[in-house]
Design a protein around this motif. Structure first.
Motif, PDB file in Angstrom:
ATOM      1  N   ASP A  48     -10.856   0.364   8.559  1.00  0.00           N
ATOM      2  CA  ASP A  48     -10.339   1.091   9.564  1.00  0.00           C
ATOM      3  C   ASP A  48      -9.873   2.234   9.166  1.00  0.00           C
ATOM      4  O   ASP A  48      -9.798   3.485   9.790  1.00  0.00           O
ATOM      5  N   TYR A  49      -8.895   2.328   8.239  1.00  0.00           N
ATOM      6  CA  TYR A  49      -8.226   3.528   7.637  1.00  0.00           C
ATOM      7  C   TYR A  49      -8.894   4.626   7.312  1.00  0.00           C
ATOM      8  O   TYR A  49      -8.765   5.688   7.512  1.00  0.00           O
ATOM      9  N   LEU A  50     -10.297   4.138   6.517  1.00  0.00           N
ATOM     10  CA  LEU A  50     -11.098   5.163   6.289  1.00  0.00           C
ATOM     11  C   LEU A  50     -11.983   5.971   7.317  1.00  0.00           C
ATOM     12  O   LEU A  50     -12.546   7.007   6.911  1.00  0.00           O
ATOM     13  N   LYS A  51     -11.929   5.244   8.340  1.00  0.00           N
ATOM     14  CA  LYS A  51     -12.617   5.919   9.576  1.00  0.00           C
ATOM     15  C   LYS A  51     -11.739   7.011   9.921  1.00  0.00           C
ATOM     16  O   LYS A  51     -12.139   7.984  10.605  1.00  0.00           O
ATOM     17  N   THR A  52     -10.246   7.098   9.708  1.00  0.00           N
ATOM     18  CA  THR A  52      -9.473   8.172  10.483  1.00  0.00           C
ATOM     19  C   THR A  52      -8.944   8.699   9.149  1.00  0.00           C
ATOM     20  O   THR A  52      -8.293   9.945   9.659  1.00  0.00           O
ATOM     21  N   GLU A  53      -8.779   8.428   7.976  1.00  0.00           N
ATOM     22  CA  GLU A  53      -8.252   9.418   6.957  1.00  0.00           C
ATOM     23  C   GLU A  53      -9.427   9.491   5.853  1.00  0.00           C
ATOM     24  O   GLU A  53     -10.140   8.552   5.495  1.00  0.00           O
ATOM     25  N   THR A  54      -9.495  10.814   5.312  1.00  0.00           N
ATOM     26  CA  THR A  54     -10.389  10.983   3.989  1.00  0.00           C
ATOM     27  C   THR A  54      -9.456  10.487   2.781  1.00  0.00           C
ATOM     28  O   THR A  54      -8.514  10.818   2.656  1.00  0.00           O
ATOM     29  N   VAL A  55     -10.133   9.661   1.735  1.00  0.00           N
ATOM     30  CA  VAL A  55      -9.538   9.104   0.778  1.00  0.00           C
ATOM     31  C   VAL A  55     -10.577   9.228  -0.192  1.00  0.00           C
ATOM     32  O   VAL A  55     -11.625   9.205  -0.465  1.00  0.00           O
ATOM     33  N   ASP A  56      -9.880  10.062  -1.292  1.00  0.00           N
ATOM     34  CA  ASP A  56     -10.506  10.544  -2.549  1.00  0.00           C
ATOM     35  C   ASP A  56     -11.009   9.255  -3.526  1.00  0.00           C
ATOM     36  O   ASP A  56     -11.854   9.157  -4.268  1.00  0.00           O
ATOM     37  N   LEU A  60      -7.157  -7.238   4.202  1.00  0.00           N
ATOM     38  CA  LEU A  60      -6.949  -6.165   3.545  1.00  0.00           C
ATOM     39  C   LEU A  60      -8.347  -5.326   3.730  1.00  0.00           C
ATOM     40  O   LEU A  60      -8.208  -3.909   3.935  1.00  0.00           O
ATOM     41  N   ILE A  61      -9.535  -5.811   3.611  1.00  0.00           N
ATOM     42  CA  ILE A  61     -10.733  -4.979   3.596  1.00  0.00           C
ATOM     43  C   ILE A  61     -10.903  -4.464   5.043  1.00  0.00           C
ATOM     44  O   ILE A  61     -11.272  -3.221   5.196  1.00  0.00           O
ATOM     45  N   PRO A  62     -10.931  -5.372   6.013  1.00  0.00           N
ATOM     46  CA  PRO A  62     -10.990  -4.684   7.250  1.00  0.00           C
ATOM     47  C   PRO A  62      -9.983  -3.605   7.742  1.00  0.00           C
ATOM     48  O   PRO A  62     -10.111  -2.720   8.319  1.00  0.00           O
ATOM     49  N   PHE A  63      -8.567  -3.752   7.226  1.00  0.00           N
ATOM     50  CA  PHE A  63      -7.632  -2.715   7.334  1.00  0.00           C
ATOM     51  C   PHE A  63      -8.032  -1.624   6.556  1.00  0.00           C
ATOM     52  O   PHE A  63      -8.053  -0.366   7.280  1.00  0.00           O
ATOM     53  N   LEU A  64      -8.767  -1.545   5.418  1.00  0.00           N
ATOM     54  CA  LEU A  64      -9.110  -0.422   4.586  1.00  0.00           C
ATOM     55  C   LEU A  64     -10.277   0.357   5.340  1.00  0.00           C
ATOM     56  O   LEU A  64     -10.204   1.695   5.370  1.00  0.00           O
ATOM     57  N   MET A  76       0.798  -1.082   0.086  1.00  0.00           N
ATOM     58  CA  MET A  76       0.089   0.064   0.084  1.00  0.00           C
ATOM     59  C   MET A  76       0.976   1.231   0.068  1.00  0.00           C
ATOM     60  O   MET A  76       1.836   1.203   0.590  1.00  0.00           O
ATOM     61  N   ALA A  77       0.459   2.175  -0.779  1.00  0.00           N
ATOM     62  CA  ALA A  77       0.992   3.477  -0.574  1.00  0.00           C
ATOM     63  C   ALA A  77      -0.026   4.663  -0.562  1.00  0.00           C
ATOM     64  O   ALA A  77      -1.090   4.374  -0.970  1.00  0.00           O
ATOM     65  N   HIS A  78       0.482   5.877  -0.118  1.00  0.00           N
ATOM     66  CA  HIS A  78      -0.611   6.817  -0.059  1.00  0.00           C
ATOM     67  C   HIS A  78       0.074   8.275  -0.396  1.00  0.00           C
ATOM     68  O   HIS A  78       1.160   8.451  -0.458  1.00  0.00           O
ATOM     69  N   THR A  79      -0.702   9.259  -0.757  1.00  0.00           N
ATOM     70  CA  THR A  79      -0.655  10.456  -1.105  1.00  0.00           C
ATOM     71  C   THR A  79      -0.750  11.532   0.403  1.00  0.00           C
ATOM     72  O   THR A  79      -1.164  11.141   1.244  1.00  0.00           O
ATOM     73  N   ASP A  80       0.121  12.452   0.285  1.00  0.00           N
ATOM     74  CA  ASP A  80      -0.236  13.606   1.301  1.00  0.00           C
ATOM     75  C   ASP A  80      -1.625  13.986   0.782  1.00  0.00           C
ATOM     76  O   ASP A  80      -2.242  13.971   0.035  1.00  0.00           O
ATOM     77  N   GLU A  81      -2.155  14.953   1.869  1.00  0.00           N
ATOM     78  CA  GLU A  81      -3.623  15.472   1.471  1.00  0.00           C
ATOM     79  C   GLU A  81      -3.487  16.228   0.396  1.00  0.00           C
ATOM     80  O   GLU A  81      -4.565  16.568  -0.209  1.00  0.00           O
ATOM     81  N   MET A  82      -2.441  16.946  -0.136  1.00  0.00           N
ATOM     82  CA  MET A  82      -2.482  17.922  -1.412  1.00  0.00           C
ATOM     83  C   MET A  82      -2.524  16.966  -2.597  1.00  0.00           C
ATOM     84  O   MET A  82      -2.551  17.586  -3.618  1.00  0.00           O
ATOM     85  N   GLN A  83      -2.101  15.546  -2.473  1.00  0.00           N
ATOM     86  CA  GLN A  83      -2.043  14.639  -3.530  1.00  0.00           C
ATOM     87  C   GLN A  83      -0.862  14.945  -4.162  1.00  0.00           C
ATOM     88  O   GLN A  83      -0.917  14.924  -5.674  1.00  0.00           O
TER      89      GLN A  83
END
Length: 139
Positions: free
Chosen positions: A43-51, A37-41, A16-23
């Motif tokens: 949980d991740y979506l609960k704390t981070e906004t993902v476009d 993977l799905i439970p991880f995602l 997995m990789a991600h961008t900063d909030e400015m993308q």
């Protein structure tokens, strides 16, 4: 603006990789056992906004789908059920594993560290994400 997250999906583990909030900047996030993977995602979506979630699209040299595409489609179906509002995009992932190892060599990483498949998967996800960012039009 939210982050963009990329996956290098595999049967055993997913990088997995991600961008900063400015993308603007792609960086490694982690490697997760694929069954988790799905439970991880979720949980991740609960704390981070993902476009957008960018999922690597494995293709053969003739542009046909790779054998692993069937597994990815099954994953995407389960993901849609768990996260119905998540936008998903696909990105060609040909040669990302090879490029990941080459970048590890070029950075001077020791052979023992280069044999860490989880790290290779994470770097592959960064390459998938960077390729997506390179083709994404800036608004």
């Amino acid at each position: 603006m939210g982050r963009i997250v990329a996956l290098d999906f595999g049967m055993k583990r997913t990088g997995m990789a991600h961008t900063d909030e400015m993308q603007l900047i792609a960086s490694g996030l982690t490697t997760v056992a694929t069954p988790e993977l799905i439970p991880f995602l979720v949980d991740y979506l609960k704390t981070e906004t993902v476009d957008v979630l960018v999922v690597g699209e494995p293709k053969q040299m003739d542009n046909s789908a790779s054998e692993s595409e069937e597994l990815i489609q099954a994953f995407l179906k389960k993901l849609k059920a768990a996260c119905p509002d998540l936008n998903v995009a696909r990105q060609d992932e040909r040669f990302t594993s090879k490029l990941a190892v080459q970048s590890m060599v070029a950075s001077g990483m020791k052979k023992k560290k280069r044999q860490d498949k989880a790290l290779v998967d994470e770097i592959s996800a960064v390459l998938i994400l960077q390729a997506y960012l390179d083709r994404k039009p800036f608004i």
